[in-house]
Design a protein around this motif. Structure first.
Motif, PDB file in Angstrom:
ATOM      1  N   LEU A  43       0.850  -1.196   0.000  1.00  0.00           N
ATOM      2  CA  LEU A  43       0.000   0.000   0.000  1.00  0.00           C
ATOM      3  C   LEU A  43       0.881   1.239   0.000  1.00  0.00           C
ATOM      4  O   LEU A  43       1.753   1.389   0.850  1.00  0.00           O
ATOM      5  CB  LEU A  43      -0.919   0.004   1.221  1.00  0.00           C
ATOM      6  N   GLN A  44       0.640   2.098  -0.948  1.00  0.00           N
ATOM      7  CA  GLN A  44       1.409   3.339  -1.027  1.00  0.00           C
ATOM      8  C   GLN A  44       0.655   4.459  -0.327  1.00  0.00           C
ATOM      9  O   GLN A  44      -0.510   4.330  -0.029  1.00  0.00           O
ATOM     10  CB  GLN A  44       1.618   3.740  -2.488  1.00  0.00           C
ATOM     11  N   GLY A  45       1.336   5.561  -0.118  1.00  0.00           N
ATOM     12  CA  GLY A  45       0.630   6.735   0.413  1.00  0.00           C
ATOM     13  C   GLY A  45       1.224   7.197   1.719  1.00  0.00           C
ATOM     14  O   GLY A  45       1.250   8.374   2.011  1.00  0.00           O
ATOM     15  N   GLY A  46       1.714   6.274   2.513  1.00  0.00           N
ATOM     16  CA  GLY A  46       2.332   6.689   3.768  1.00  0.00           C
ATOM     17  C   GLY A  46       3.789   7.026   3.506  1.00  0.00           C
ATOM     18  O   GLY A  46       4.353   6.629   2.495  1.00  0.00           O
ATOM     19  N   ASP A  47       4.389   7.778   4.411  1.00  0.00           N
ATOM     20  CA  ASP A  47       5.805   8.063   4.203  1.00  0.00           C
ATOM     21  C   ASP A  47       6.637   7.670   5.409  1.00  0.00           C
ATOM     22  O   ASP A  47       7.792   8.006   5.512  1.00  0.00           O
ATOM     23  CB  ASP A  47       6.024   9.536   3.840  1.00  0.00           C
ATOM     24  N   VAL A  48       6.021   6.943   6.335  1.00  0.00           N
ATOM     25  CA  VAL A  48       6.755   6.613   7.559  1.00  0.00           C
ATOM     26  C   VAL A  48       6.958   5.109   7.716  1.00  0.00           C
ATOM     27  O   VAL A  48       8.066   4.644   7.943  1.00  0.00           O
ATOM     28  CB  VAL A  48       6.022   7.175   8.804  1.00  0.00           C
TER      29      VAL A  48
ATOM     30  N   VAL B 159       3.665  -1.736   4.773  1.00  0.00           N
ATOM     31  CA  VAL B 159       2.209  -1.787   4.937  1.00  0.00           C
ATOM     32  C   VAL B 159       1.638  -2.505   3.712  1.00  0.00           C
ATOM     33  O   VAL B 159       1.903  -2.098   2.581  1.00  0.00           O
ATOM     34  CB  VAL B 159       1.599  -0.366   5.044  1.00  0.00           C
ATOM     35  N   VAL B 160       0.905  -3.597   3.940  1.00  0.00           N
ATOM     36  CA  VAL B 160       0.380  -4.376   2.809  1.00  0.00           C
ATOM     37  C   VAL B 160      -1.092  -4.711   3.014  1.00  0.00           C
ATOM     38  O   VAL B 160      -1.593  -4.724   4.144  1.00  0.00           O
ATOM     39  CB  VAL B 160       1.171  -5.699   2.610  1.00  0.00           C
ATOM     40  N   ARG B 161      -1.741  -4.973   1.890  1.00  0.00           N
ATOM     41  CA  ARG B 161      -3.121  -5.453   1.946  1.00  0.00           C
ATOM     42  C   ARG B 161      -3.129  -6.951   1.701  1.00  0.00           C
ATOM     43  O   ARG B 161      -2.444  -7.445   0.796  1.00  0.00           O
ATOM     44  CB  ARG B 161      -3.943  -4.743   0.867  1.00  0.00           C
ATOM     45  N   VAL B 162      -3.871  -7.676   2.506  1.00  0.00           N
ATOM     46  CA  VAL B 162      -4.062  -9.113   2.316  1.00  0.00           C
ATOM     47  C   VAL B 162      -5.567  -9.358   2.373  1.00  0.00           C
ATOM     48  O   VAL B 162      -6.163  -9.302   3.451  1.00  0.00           O
ATOM     49  CB  VAL B 162      -3.354  -9.941   3.415  1.00  0.00           C
TER      50      VAL B 162
ATOM     51  N   VAL C 121      -5.448  -5.310   6.344  1.00  0.00           N
ATOM     52  CA  VAL C 121      -4.173  -4.600   6.165  1.00  0.00           C
ATOM     53  C   VAL C 121      -3.226  -5.133   7.229  1.00  0.00           C
ATOM     54  O   VAL C 121      -3.651  -5.392   8.367  1.00  0.00           O
ATOM     55  CB  VAL C 121      -4.377  -3.080   6.318  1.00  0.00           C
ATOM     56  N   ARG C 122      -1.964  -5.357   6.868  1.00  0.00           N
ATOM     57  CA  ARG C 122      -0.948  -5.789   7.843  1.00  0.00           C
ATOM     58  C   ARG C 122       0.078  -4.681   7.939  1.00  0.00           C
ATOM     59  O   ARG C 122       0.576  -4.192   6.918  1.00  0.00           O
ATOM     60  CB  ARG C 122      -0.256  -7.084   7.390  1.00  0.00           C
ATOM     61  N   ARG C 123       0.383  -4.295   9.186  1.00  0.00           N
ATOM     62  CA  ARG C 123       1.376  -3.228   9.409  1.00  0.00           C
ATOM     63  C   ARG C 123       2.355  -3.695  10.480  1.00  0.00           C
ATOM     64  O   ARG C 123       1.946  -4.357  11.439  1.00  0.00           O
ATOM     65  CB  ARG C 123       0.707  -1.946   9.919  1.00  0.00           C
ATOM     66  N   PRO C 124       3.625  -3.311  10.357  1.00  0.00           N
ATOM     67  CA  PRO C 124       4.575  -3.645  11.421  1.00  0.00           C
ATOM     68  C   PRO C 124       4.065  -3.090  12.757  1.00  0.00           C
ATOM     69  O   PRO C 124       3.543  -1.972  12.798  1.00  0.00           O
ATOM     70  CB  PRO C 124       5.848  -2.909  10.986  1.00  0.00           C
ATOM     71  N   ALA C 125       4.187  -3.874  13.815  1.00  0.00           N
ATOM     72  CA  ALA C 125       3.710  -3.424  15.130  1.00  0.00           C
ATOM     73  C   ALA C 125       4.733  -2.494  15.767  1.00  0.00           C
ATOM     74  O   ALA C 125       5.905  -2.482  15.387  1.00  0.00           O
ATOM     75  CB  ALA C 125       3.479  -4.630  16.030  1.00  0.00           C
ATOM     76  N   SER C 126       4.270  -1.662  16.707  1.00  0.00           N
ATOM     77  CA  SER C 126       5.174  -0.793  17.462  1.00  0.00           C
ATOM     78  C   SER C 126       4.793  -0.873  18.938  1.00  0.00           C
ATOM     79  O   SER C 126       3.833  -1.571  19.291  1.00  0.00           O
ATOM     80  CB  SER C 126       5.066   0.648  16.961  1.00  0.00           C
ATOM     81  N   THR C 127       5.511  -0.136  19.778  1.00  0.00           N
ATOM     82  CA  THR C 127       5.211  -0.212  21.211  1.00  0.00           C
ATOM     83  C   THR C 127       3.813   0.307  21.523  1.00  0.00           C
ATOM     84  O   THR C 127       3.225  -0.050  22.535  1.00  0.00           O
ATOM     85  CB  THR C 127       6.225   0.621  22.024  1.00  0.00           C
ATOM     86  N   SER C 128       3.249   1.159  20.644  1.00  0.00           N
ATOM     87  CA  SER C 128       1.919   1.701  20.934  1.00  0.00           C
ATOM     88  C   SER C 128       0.791   0.840  20.353  1.00  0.00           C
ATOM     89  O   SER C 128      -0.386   1.156  20.557  1.00  0.00           O
ATOM     90  CB  SER C 128       1.798   3.137  20.412  1.00  0.00           C
TER      91      SER C 128
END
Ligand SMILES: Nc1ncnc2c1ncn2[C@@H]1O[C@H](COP(=O)(O)OP(=O)(O)O)[C@@H](O)[C@H]1O
Ligand SMILES: [Mg+2]
Length: 260
Positions: A11-16, A20-23, A27-34
């Motif tokens: 998935l494009q559009g973010g810059d950080v 980020v992918v669509r399945v 959507v699957r995103r790398p997890a963070s502490t928050s």
């Protein structure tokens, strides 16, 4: 595993966030502490029947967060800079703030502190850029990317949103579609549609200035640690904040007249 990867659509559009992918419908995103705090918030919003955010579905076998895929488009286009779109966005933000009522306002677990000196009132999204708002048929329908969410004031989240959408920015740094807008009129339009009380309208530009000051300092510190923030800093993020603050100083009286 191979079968899963084959169906991953970047998935494009973010810059950080990289990766980020669509399945399918997720959507699957790398997890963070928050991520645990964000998922608790998304579950609260679901229980409150707020429709303008993805649902949290847990974690996948690769340790990524799983969210529902929200259909629609992100990014600026003609239809997203109209008065109707701005009014719709204000209503969406108001509905979101109201739906966070009852969620704990303790600062543990979130990526950042409030950034306003007043006591937190709500959990703000704090990053409602055009890439983080989903439009359908010309209307803002949902917000995504809660990585910067945190307990804060309603006004702080409103200021952050208006930074991008009024926008509170030097015209040289604006997307061409935002260059010739009447910023003062748009500040007022947003405040009217949200229902911002007079005392907050009077404080809005002062808080915008404080936010510029703090964002500059915080980003510079983060950038020194490398990664996505360093990339943004190298791309001129700090200079853009400086120019926006100078533009605000030059036009503050004119803008303020729309808010009183
Ligand atoms: N739940 C979702 N539903 C639909 N599209 C999404 C969703 N999450 C992310 N996207 C798309 O992927 C892009 C990048 O994802 P985002 O979560 O905003 O990551 P980043 O931290 O890089 O900004 C978004 O701008 C949007 O177009
Ligand atoms: Mg994003």
């Amino acid at each position: 595993m191979v079968a899963t990867l084959l169906h991953e659509i970047p998935l494009q559009g973010g810059d950080v966030t990289d990766g980020v992918v669509r399945v399918g419908d997720t959507v699957r995103r790398p997890a963070s502490t928050s991520t645990p705090a964000v998922h608790a918030l998304l579950r609260h919003l679901e229980a409150a029947r707020f429709e303008g955010a993805p649902r949290a579905l847990g974690m996948d076998e690769l340790g990524r967060e799983i969210l529902t895929y929200v259909p629609g488009t992100t990014g600026l286009r003609l239809e997203s800079v109209t008065d109707e779109a701005l009014t719709g966005l204000a209503v969406l933000v108001r509905g979101y703030h109201d739906a966070t009522a009852g969620f704990p306002l303790t600062l543990d677990g979130w990526a950042y502190g409030s950034n306003d000196d007043k006591a937190p009132e709500i959990v703000g999204h704090c990053d409602l850029t055009p890439d983080n708002v989903i439009f359908r048929e010309g209307r803002p329908c949902a917000m995504i990317d809660f990585d910067l969410a945190r307990p804060t004031t309603r006004l702080f989240d409103i200021v952050t949103t208006l930074r991008h959408w009024a926008p509170i920015a030097d015209p040289v740094d604006r997307h061409p579609l935002l260059r010739d807008l009447d910023v003062g009129a748009r500040l007022r339009l947003f405040c009217d549609a949200y229902g911002v009380p007079p005392r907050d309208r009077r404080r809005l530009l002062e808080l915008a200035r404080l936010r510029f000051h703090r964002s500059y300092t915080v980003m510079r510190t983060r950038a020194s640690a490398g990664g996505g923030w360093a990339k943004m800093w190298a791309g001129g993020a700090g200079e853009r904040i400086r120019r926006a603050a100078a533009w605000l100083d030059a036009y503050e009286d004119e803008l303020h007249a729309h808010l009183v």
